[in-house]
Design a protein around this motif. Structure first.
Motif, PDB file in Angstrom:
ATOM      1  N   ARG A  53      16.034  -1.693   5.246  1.00 48.46           N
ATOM      2  CA  ARG A  53      16.066  -3.124   5.693  1.00 48.46           C
ATOM      3  C   ARG A  53      14.673  -3.831   6.078  1.00 48.46           C
ATOM      4  O   ARG A  53      14.209  -4.934   5.864  1.00 48.46           O
ATOM      5  N   ASN A  54      14.201  -2.964   7.040  1.00 47.22           N
ATOM      6  CA  ASN A  54      12.829  -3.381   7.540  1.00 47.22           C
ATOM      7  C   ASN A  54      11.711  -2.904   6.769  1.00 47.22           C
ATOM      8  O   ASN A  54      10.554  -3.481   7.205  1.00 47.22           O
ATOM      9  N   GLY A  55      11.865  -2.290   5.914  1.00 42.59           N
ATOM     10  CA  GLY A  55      10.815  -1.906   5.023  1.00 42.59           C
ATOM     11  C   GLY A  55       9.869  -0.560   5.368  1.00 42.59           C
ATOM     12  O   GLY A  55       9.280   0.095   4.696  1.00 42.59           O
ATOM     13  N   GLY A  56      10.620  -0.027   6.309  1.00 40.29           N
ATOM     14  CA  GLY A  56       9.905   1.279   7.189  1.00 40.29           C
ATOM     15  C   GLY A  56      10.172   2.453   6.740  1.00 40.29           C
ATOM     16  O   GLY A  56       9.571   3.440   6.986  1.00 40.29           O
ATOM     17  N   SER A  57      11.166   2.588   6.102  1.00 40.62           N
ATOM     18  CA  SER A  57      11.832   3.748   5.668  1.00 40.62           C
ATOM     19  C   SER A  57      12.114   3.939   4.099  1.00 40.62           C
ATOM     20  O   SER A  57      12.649   2.831   3.674  1.00 40.62           O
ATOM     21  N   ARG A  72       9.119  -4.226  -0.136  1.00 41.32           N
ATOM     22  CA  ARG A  72       9.786  -5.232   0.078  1.00 41.32           C
ATOM     23  C   ARG A  72       9.127  -6.481   0.624  1.00 41.32           C
ATOM     24  O   ARG A  72       8.329  -5.973   1.428  1.00 41.32           O
ATOM     25  N   ASP A  73       9.440  -7.626   0.334  1.00 40.12           N
ATOM     26  CA  ASP A  73       8.779  -8.785   0.761  1.00 40.12           C
ATOM     27  C   ASP A  73      10.004  -9.388   1.553  1.00 40.12           C
ATOM     28  O   ASP A  73      10.737 -10.198   0.824  1.00 40.12           O
ATOM     29  N   VAL A  79      12.265  -7.167  -3.891  1.00 45.24           N
ATOM     30  CA  VAL A  79      11.762  -5.749  -3.634  1.00 45.24           C
ATOM     31  C   VAL A  79      11.147  -5.394  -4.995  1.00 45.24           C
ATOM     32  O   VAL A  79      11.600  -6.140  -6.146  1.00 45.24           O
ATOM     33  N   TYR A  80      10.334  -4.733  -4.917  1.00 49.32           N
ATOM     34  CA  TYR A  80       9.331  -4.375  -5.933  1.00 49.32           C
ATOM     35  C   TYR A  80       9.294  -2.684  -6.351  1.00 49.32           C
ATOM     36  O   TYR A  80       9.659  -2.136  -5.379  1.00 49.32           O
ATOM     37  N   LEU A  81       9.296  -2.633  -7.426  1.00 48.29           N
ATOM     38  CA  LEU A  81       9.090  -1.021  -7.779  1.00 48.29           C
ATOM     39  C   LEU A  81       8.076  -1.052  -8.833  1.00 48.29           C
ATOM     40  O   LEU A  81       7.738  -1.559  -9.788  1.00 48.29           O
ATOM     41  N   GLN A  82       6.762  -0.441  -8.286  1.00 44.49           N
ATOM     42  CA  GLN A  82       5.621  -0.172  -9.064  1.00 44.49           C
ATOM     43  C   GLN A  82       5.876   1.292  -9.590  1.00 44.49           C
ATOM     44  O   GLN A  82       6.158   2.141  -9.001  1.00 44.49           O
ATOM     45  N   ILE A  83       5.659   1.324 -10.945  1.00 44.65           N
ATOM     46  CA  ILE A  83       5.856   2.494 -11.519  1.00 44.65           C
ATOM     47  C   ILE A  83       4.471   2.888 -12.467  1.00 44.65           C
ATOM     48  O   ILE A  83       4.051   1.936 -13.161  1.00 44.65           O
TER      49      ILE A  83
END
Length: 128
Positions: A53-57, A72-73, A79-83
């Motif tokens: 949730r906080n983007g840290g894990s 995630r922003d 949420v993003y997925l860079q591939i």
């Protein structure tokens, strides 16, 4: 109603890159751990990557470690997925999903059934 909506899929050559996005509406975005899953015809939907949730894990499937990056922003509810370094075996429909039962700082779940809200999917096709 919480609704994830994916975008960014397409046709790309092996070795190329894509960035998938998932915009979430209808809820408080940082209430949800977010995950990406993928599915090919005749196979079960499989876990790819998730972020807390906080983007840290984060959590990654072994098959994508080092090539896929989730972020995630929370200000943009996205949420993003860079591939990167795409392979033909990455060809699939990619789904974004939200898990409403995760603690804020906890490692996100890798289990499909923990995710209650699903998008319609975006298709990624990798040509060899």
């Amino acid at each position: 109603q919480v609704q994830p909506v994916e975008s960014g899929g397409g046709l790309v050559q092996a070795g190329g890159s894509l960035r998938l996005s998932c915009a979430v509406s209808g809820g408080i975005f940082d209430n949800y751990a977010m995950g990406w899953f993928r599915q090919t015809p005749g196979k079960e939907r499989e876990f790819v990557v998730a972020v807390s949730r906080n983007g840290g894990s984060t959590a990654y499937a072994d098959s994508v470690k080092g090539r896929f990056t989730i972020s995630r922003d929370n200000a943009k509810n996205t949420v993003y997925l860079q591939i990167d370094s795409l392979r033909p075996e990455d060809t699939a429909v990619y789904y974004c999903a939200a898990d409403p039962n995760s603690d804020y700082y906890s490692r996100p779940s890798v289990r499909t059934y923990d995710y209650d809200y699903w998008g319609q999917g975006t298709r990624v096709t990798v040509s060899s």
